[in-house]
Design a protein around this motif. Structure first.
Motif, short mmCIF file in Angstrom:
data_model
loop_
_atom_site.label_atom_id
_atom_site.label_comp_id
_atom_site.label_asym_id
_atom_site.label_seq_id
_atom_site.Cartn_x
_atom_site.Cartn_y
_atom_site.Cartn_z
N LEU A 98 13.36 43.72 -53.07
CA LEU A 98 14.92 43.75 -53.05
C LEU A 98 15.29 44.04 -54.51
CD1 LEU A 98 15.92 41.09 -50.64
CD2 LEU A 98 16.06 43.60 -50.11
N TYR A 99 16.38 44.78 -54.82
CA TYR A 99 16.94 44.75 -56.16
C TYR A 99 18.65 44.82 -55.75
CZ TYR A 99 17.32 49.88 -55.25
OH TYR A 99 17.40 51.20 -55.01
N VAL A 100 19.22 43.93 -56.70
CA VAL A 100 20.55 43.87 -56.53
C VAL A 100 21.31 44.27 -57.81
CG1 VAL A 100 20.59 41.19 -57.32
CG2 VAL A 100 22.29 42.01 -55.76
N GLN A 101 22.41 44.48 -57.59
CA GLN A 101 23.51 45.27 -58.72
C GLN A 101 24.93 44.71 -58.38
OE1 GLN A 101 20.78 47.90 -58.09
NE2 GLN A 101 21.28 47.41 -56.04
N SER A 102 25.63 44.63 -59.58
CA SER A 102 27.04 44.13 -59.53
C SER A 102 27.81 45.38 -59.25
CB SER A 102 27.41 43.53 -60.89
OG SER A 102 28.80 43.34 -60.78
N ALA A 103 28.73 45.18 -58.24
CA ALA A 103 29.81 46.37 -57.98
C ALA A 103 30.70 46.72 -59.08
CB ALA A 103 30.48 46.12 -56.78
N ASP A 104 31.11 45.60 -59.60
CA ASP A 104 32.10 45.68 -60.72
C ASP A 104 31.62 46.27 -61.90
OD1 ASP A 104 31.88 43.09 -62.83
OD2 ASP A 104 31.40 42.71 -60.73
N LYS A 105 30.25 46.12 -62.24
CA LYS A 105 29.91 46.51 -63.76
C LYS A 105 29.38 47.95 -63.49
CE LYS A 105 27.87 41.91 -65.18
NZ LYS A 105 28.29 41.30 -63.90
N ASN A 106 28.98 48.25 -62.34
CA ASN A 106 28.63 49.93 -62.20
C ASN A 106 29.90 50.71 -61.61
OD1 ASN A 106 25.48 49.58 -62.68
ND2 ASN A 106 25.85 47.72 -61.42
N PHE A 107 30.73 50.25 -60.96
CA PHE A 107 31.59 51.18 -60.22
C PHE A 107 33.07 51.02 -60.33
CE2 PHE A 107 27.95 50.77 -57.52
CZ PHE A 107 27.22 52.12 -57.43
N LEU A 108 33.37 50.09 -61.54
CA LEU A 108 34.72 49.86 -61.93
C LEU A 108 35.67 49.15 -60.68
CD1 LEU A 108 35.39 53.17 -63.93
CD2 LEU A 108 34.35 50.91 -64.70
N VAL A 109 35.01 48.61 -59.83
CA VAL A 109 35.87 47.87 -59.07
C VAL A 109 36.04 46.25 -59.39
CG1 VAL A 109 35.34 49.31 -57.18
CG2 VAL A 109 33.87 46.90 -57.71
N PRO A 110 36.94 45.46 -58.88
CA PRO A 110 37.36 44.03 -59.04
C PRO A 110 35.95 43.19 -58.86
CG PRO A 110 38.97 44.77 -57.73
CD PRO A 110 37.88 46.16 -57.74
N VAL A 111 36.11 42.12 -59.72
CA VAL A 111 35.02 41.28 -59.75
C VAL A 111 34.63 40.64 -58.21
CG1 VAL A 111 33.94 39.31 -60.74
CG2 VAL A 111 34.97 41.08 -62.09
N GLY A 112 33.35 40.59 -57.87
CA GLY A 112 33.16 39.97 -56.62
C GLY A 112 32.16 40.42 -55.46
#
Length: 317
Positions: free
Chosen positions: A131-145
């Motif tokens: 598995l690999y996991v990535q942050s939505a906010d850091k990559n897609f400019l959405v709110p943190v969480g």
């Protein structure tokens, strides 16, 4: 960071194992999740090659052989703050395949880096990547969480989804869905291309500022997102604390810069890290990091460089 289900799924599928081998990356979440899941964390210090901090593959292999079936997984990292460089994913994946050990990848903000994504693909082709996991906010400019968990086998990703409690907010999913619809593929591609140019301009500009003030940019060419600018205590006015530089930049609306003194110590659970923030026990110089993240504009680079230069004029000898 690494979300809880990510590790708990592997824990459920291998209940007899509780050792997590972790090439050191100084982010608190990476320390908290395995220990919260009841695992024993074995920290692998990086090797310093020039300015770079690179993966100690020999130590990882030694620990896998020493602990055998007790090893739950290896957690590697792609995106990171300089002078740490992306882990040697291909070699780790090959080791995990040979010894039948799960391999999880922390790809926090790696989607915006072609190098990070290529590393993951190459590792999966050569060895084992569960598995690999990535942050939505850091990559897609959405709110943190939010985070995006991905893998190369449908059943593995489905297994993670099944251990999710099911009563969490749908907000992160909705935010990402709306954002992707709004920007479209062309919009996202445009942001990624702009980020590459931002990195080049930021590096060139920081080098000029560093030369002017008797500092330098650490040479970490395999890290294509983060840059580290040395801070020599003797170059600053008497009594000035290097950490003040970060807060002074923040007061001038420059966010994300991190001052690393290399002398901090942090204990989380049963693990104590010396030189916290620098990813190793004894990095030879203090520094401040800057990142060329997605969404950053070329005009932002010019503003940053101007403010940094003026601030260094103010606090330097």
């Amino acid at each position: 960071g690494i979300n809880a289900e990510y590790g708990l799924y592997i824990k459920q599928s291998t209940p007899h194992a509780n050792i997590v081998i972790w090439p050191r990356i100084d982010q608190k979440t990476c320390l908290k999740v395995p220990q919260t899941a009841g695992c024993r964390l074995l920290v692998v210090e990086p090797i310093r090659e020039g300015d770079n901090l690179v993966t100690d593959i020999a130590m990882i292999e030694s620990l896998i052989k020493e602990h055998g079936d007790g090893v739950l997984c290896v957690i590697s990292t792609t995106s990171c703050f300089a002078p740490r460089t992306p882990d040697k994913l291909v070699q780790i994946a090959e080791l995990c395949s040979v010894h039948n050990v799960a391999h999880l990848v922390n790809n926090a903000y790696g989607i915006q880096s072609a190098r990070c994504m290529n590393l993951i693909n190459s590792a999966a082709q050569s060895g084992r990547v569960d598995l690999y996991v990535q942050s939505a906010d850091k990559n897609f400019l959405v709110p943190v969480g939010g985070s995006v968990v991905a893998g190369f086998k449908k059943e593995t990703v489905a297994g993670v989804a099944q251990v999710y409690p099911g009563r969490g907010s749908s907000g992160p999913t909705l935010d990402l869905f709306i954002t992707l619809l709004s920007m479209g593929r062309q919009g996202l591609d445009s942001l990624l291309k702009e980020r590459k140019q931002v990195y080049c301009n930021l590096k060139a500009g920081l080098e000029k500022v560093a030369n002017k003030h008797g500092e330098r940019i650490l040479d970490t060419p395999t890290n294509q997102i983060s840059l580290a600018f040395t801070l020599t205590p003797a170059h600053f006015k008497e009594g000035f604390q290097l950490t003040e530089l970060g807060s002074m930049l923040f007061q001038r609306n420059v966010t994300g810069a991190r001052v690393v003194t290399t002398t901090a110590e942090k204990t989380i659970g049963a693990v104590t890290l010396h030189g916290f923030g620098s990813h190793c026990d004894n990095y030879p110089t203090a520094y401040i990091t800057f990142a060329a993240g997605v969404g950053m504009k070329l005009s932002d680079v010019d503003v940053l460089l101007t403010k940094l230069d003026k601030l260094l004029d103010k606090v330097s000898l």
